[in-house]
Design a protein around this motif. Structure first.
Motif, PDB file in Angstrom:
ATOM      1  N   SER A 103       0.951  -1.135  -0.020  1.00  0.00           N
ATOM      2  CA  SER A 103       0.121   0.028  -0.066  1.00  0.00           C
ATOM      3  C   SER A 103       0.794   1.509   0.073  1.00  0.00           C
ATOM      4  N   ALA A 104       0.318   2.369  -0.252  1.00  0.00           N
ATOM      5  CA  ALA A 104       1.173   3.667  -0.393  1.00  0.00           C
ATOM      6  C   ALA A 104       1.217   3.821   1.256  1.00  0.00           C
ATOM      7  N   SER A 105       0.513   3.562   1.951  1.00  0.00           N
ATOM      8  CA  SER A 105       1.030   3.674   3.670  1.00  0.00           C
ATOM      9  C   SER A 105       1.896   3.154   3.972  1.00  0.00           C
ATOM     10  N   HIS A 135      -1.269  14.260   3.384  1.00  0.00           N
ATOM     11  CA  HIS A 135      -2.155  13.192   3.904  1.00  0.00           C
ATOM     12  C   HIS A 135      -1.746  12.505   5.086  1.00  0.00           C
ATOM     13  N   SER A 137      -1.255   9.521   6.124  1.00  0.00           N
ATOM     14  CA  SER A 137      -0.235   8.538   5.868  1.00  0.00           C
ATOM     15  C   SER A 137       1.189   9.096   6.158  1.00  0.00           C
ATOM     16  N   ASP A 177       1.447  15.493  -0.673  1.00  0.00           N
ATOM     17  CA  ASP A 177       0.821  14.962  -1.724  1.00  0.00           C
ATOM     18  C   ASP A 177       1.317  15.791  -3.129  1.00  0.00           C
ATOM     19  N   ASP A 205       3.359  12.152  -2.663  1.00  0.00           N
ATOM     20  CA  ASP A 205       2.223  11.181  -2.927  1.00  0.00           C
ATOM     21  C   ASP A 205       1.473  11.251  -3.905  1.00  0.00           C
ATOM     22  N   SER A 207      -1.036   9.492  -5.122  1.00  0.00           N
ATOM     23  CA  SER A 207      -2.043   8.714  -5.218  1.00  0.00           C
ATOM     24  C   SER A 207      -3.638   8.902  -5.886  1.00  0.00           C
ATOM     25  N   HIS A 208      -3.809  10.245  -5.904  1.00  0.00           N
ATOM     26  CA  HIS A 208      -4.973  10.955  -6.503  1.00  0.00           C
ATOM     27  C   HIS A 208      -5.032  11.110  -7.735  1.00  0.00           C
ATOM     28  N   THR A 237      -0.843   5.077  -4.678  1.00  0.00           N
ATOM     29  CA  THR A 237      -1.504   3.794  -4.583  1.00  0.00           C
ATOM     30  C   THR A 237      -1.951   3.121  -5.796  1.00  0.00           C
ATOM     31  N   LYS A 240      -6.520   3.567  -6.253  1.00  0.00           N
ATOM     32  CA  LYS A 240      -7.713   4.437  -6.745  1.00  0.00           C
ATOM     33  C   LYS A 240      -7.960   3.892  -8.095  1.00  0.00           C
ATOM     34  N   GLY A 246      -2.349  -2.428  -3.876  1.00  0.00           N
ATOM     35  CA  GLY A 246      -0.952  -2.387  -3.950  1.00  0.00           C
ATOM     36  C   GLY A 246      -0.555  -0.850  -4.118  1.00  0.00           C
TER      37      GLY A 246
HETATM   38  C1  LIG Z   1      -5.802   7.055  -0.747  1.00  0.00           C
HETATM   39  C2  LIG Z   1      -4.320   7.649  -0.157  1.00  0.00           C
HETATM   40  C3  LIG Z   1      -3.518   6.683   0.381  1.00  0.00           C
HETATM   41  C4  LIG Z   1      -3.671   5.359   0.859  1.00  0.00           C
HETATM   42  O1  LIG Z   1      -3.513   4.492   0.088  1.00  0.00           O
HETATM   43  P1  LIG Z   1      -2.870   2.866   0.341  1.00  0.00           P
HETATM   44  O2  LIG Z   1      -2.339   2.384  -0.955  1.00  0.00           O
HETATM   45  O3  LIG Z   1      -4.459   2.337   0.576  1.00  0.00           O
HETATM   46  O4  LIG Z   1      -2.039   3.079   1.433  1.00  0.00           O
HETATM   47  C5  LIG Z   1      -2.314   7.309   0.744  1.00  0.00           C
HETATM   48  N1  LIG Z   1      -2.098   8.604   0.240  1.00  0.00           N
HETATM   49  C6  LIG Z   1      -2.788   9.408  -0.335  1.00  0.00           C
HETATM   50  C7  LIG Z   1      -2.384  10.995  -0.794  1.00  0.00           C
HETATM   51  C8  LIG Z   1      -4.036   8.951  -0.625  1.00  0.00           C
HETATM   52  O5  LIG Z   1      -5.025   9.765  -1.258  1.00  0.00           O
END
Ligand SMILES: *Cc1c(COP(=O)(O)O)cnc(C)c1O
Length: 388
Positions: A103-105, A135, A137, A177, A205, A207-208, A237, A240, A246
């Motif tokens: 996961s990203a976390s 975020h 995380s 982010d 990060d 992810s979005h 991540t 999304k 993963g």
């Molecule tokens: C959704 C999100 C995460 C969580 O991602 P995981 O892979 O589920 O840990 C982490 N960072 C950001 C910026 C997110 O938007």
């Protein structure tokens, strides 16, 4: 935080907007055991890839091909070819050295302490600047990083603040982010200029925006760079818009060496489980879709839906090309508004402290490529009744 936030969660649950159990139907709508049907407008699968038949088949085929869900031994010692195949595929897709994580976390938990230790910055412990809006995380690791190095919080996207630190500190690392979950993104060009000038390390990060931005879905931040600089790490991540499970960690040319250190010393990247075979198979299939014109078609449909929403409901995020829109509604009414939408067949999550800052509650609408324009128009009609 719990005292204030939990009162909202209790109210949300009492009004039937949390703890919902529903099955996904083939048309993408959801249905509860008591027969209530609704469209989910708070889902991060922005391209609707999560239920794509090729991705489901990819998961099943990989399980059959490798014959095991997770052959439980640390990959430093022994691994199946599965993860290497996925990492090679994502590396060529995103034009970076990609290492996977569960996961990203978990990726952030592994990387930030190593970054704070100075290992990635020539042996100098960098001053770690966390953006005020970054975020959870990443925020979570401030104390851990503080054990190694100086930790500072900067106002959102304050490039001057970061530059001042670069002038007075030997090395600086900015943690945030790439694309914020409440809209907006980092001023990437300005940050890259600071990187050129002062060797600023960037931990972003994104992810979005993975999958929804970029010719191959490489995301906003990656698409703004020619190469990934050795002083940059991008995490995203796969859970999304990519539609699987993963995370991808993108590195520059030092990727293989840093990757090995992360596998040995990177917290959960070292001691916890890797992506399992089903997630790997699904991700290989999603990467394949990212190589076809289908990606651009889905990206375009998402943009059309975002534009339609922006024409009908004005939010602070209007016009920013990202699928998350926060319709601000005061704390006292936000749950009731969410309940009315739900009764009318739309799930939109009410957000409140600590998900957002205090006194800035609202309904978080998330648009998807698969939403029909009728659904969006009807949703917007209902929302306009609350805010008028
Ligand atoms: C959704 C999100 C995460 C969580 O991602 P995981 O892979 O589920 O840990 C982490 N960072 C950001 C910026 C997110 O938007």
């Amino acid at each position: 935080m719990i005292e204030i936030g939990n009162a909202f969660w209790n109210e949300t649950e009492q009004n039937g907007l949390a703890g919902i159990v529903a099955d996904l139907r083939p048309d993408g709508r959801l249905i509860t055991a008591s027969g209530h049907e609704f469209v989910n407008f708070s889902c991060c699968s922005y391209l609707d890839l999560d239920s794509h038949p090729k991705i489901i088949d990819g998961a099943i085929e990989a399980l059959k091909r490798f014959g095991v869900l997770d052959h439980c031994i640390s990959r430093i010692r022994l691994q199946l070819p599965a993860l290497l195949e996925l990492e090679a595929s994502l590396s060529s897709l995103f034009r970076a050295r990609v290492i996977s994580a569960i996961s990203a976390s978990a990726a952030t938990a592994g990387i930030l302490p190593i970054l704070a230790s100075g290992y990635l910055t020539g042996g100098v412990r960098p001053t770690m600047v966390f953006d005020k809006n970054c975020h959870f995380s990443m925020n979570l690791y401030k104390p851990v990083c503080g054990d190694e190095s100086l930790v500072v919080t900067c106002p959102n996207n304050d490039v001057n603040f970061i530059e001042d630190l670069c002038k007075s500190h030997q090395r600086v690392a900015y943690v945030t982010d790439g694309t914020y979950s409440m809209g907006g993104h980092v001023p990437i060009k300005d940050l890259l200029a600071l990187q050129q000038r002062y060797g600023l390390f960037l931990y972003l990060d994104d992810s979005h925006s993975l999958s929804i931005v970029g010719e191959h879905g490489e995301g906003y931040v990656r698409s703004e760079m020619d190469e990934v600089d050795p002083n940059t790490i991008i995490v995203a991540t796969l859970n999304k818009a990519f539609g699987t499970s993963g995370a991808a960690i993108m590195f520059g040319p030092d990727g293989p060496e840093v990757g090995k250190i992360l596998e040995r010393f990177g917290g959960p990247l070292a001691w916890s489980q890797p992506m399992n075979t089903a997630a790997i198979g699904a991700s290989l299939a999603s990467a394949q879709i990212h190589r076809t014109p289908e990606l651009a078609q889905r990206q375009r449909r998402l943009q059309e839906n975002i534009e339609l929403f922006d024409r009908l409901v004005v939010t602070e995020q209007a016009g920013n090309k990202f699928p998350i829109k926060l319709v601000t509604i005061d704390d006292s009414r936000v749950v009731q508004c969410g309940k009315t939408l739900y009764e009318n067949g739309f799930y939109v999550s009410p957000v409140f402290f600590p998900i957002v800052a205090r006194d800035s509650a609202g309904l978080r609408v998330m648009l998807r490529a698969g939403n029909t324009s009728e659904e969006i128009k009807r949703l917007c009609e209902l929302i306009r009744e609350f805010v008028s």
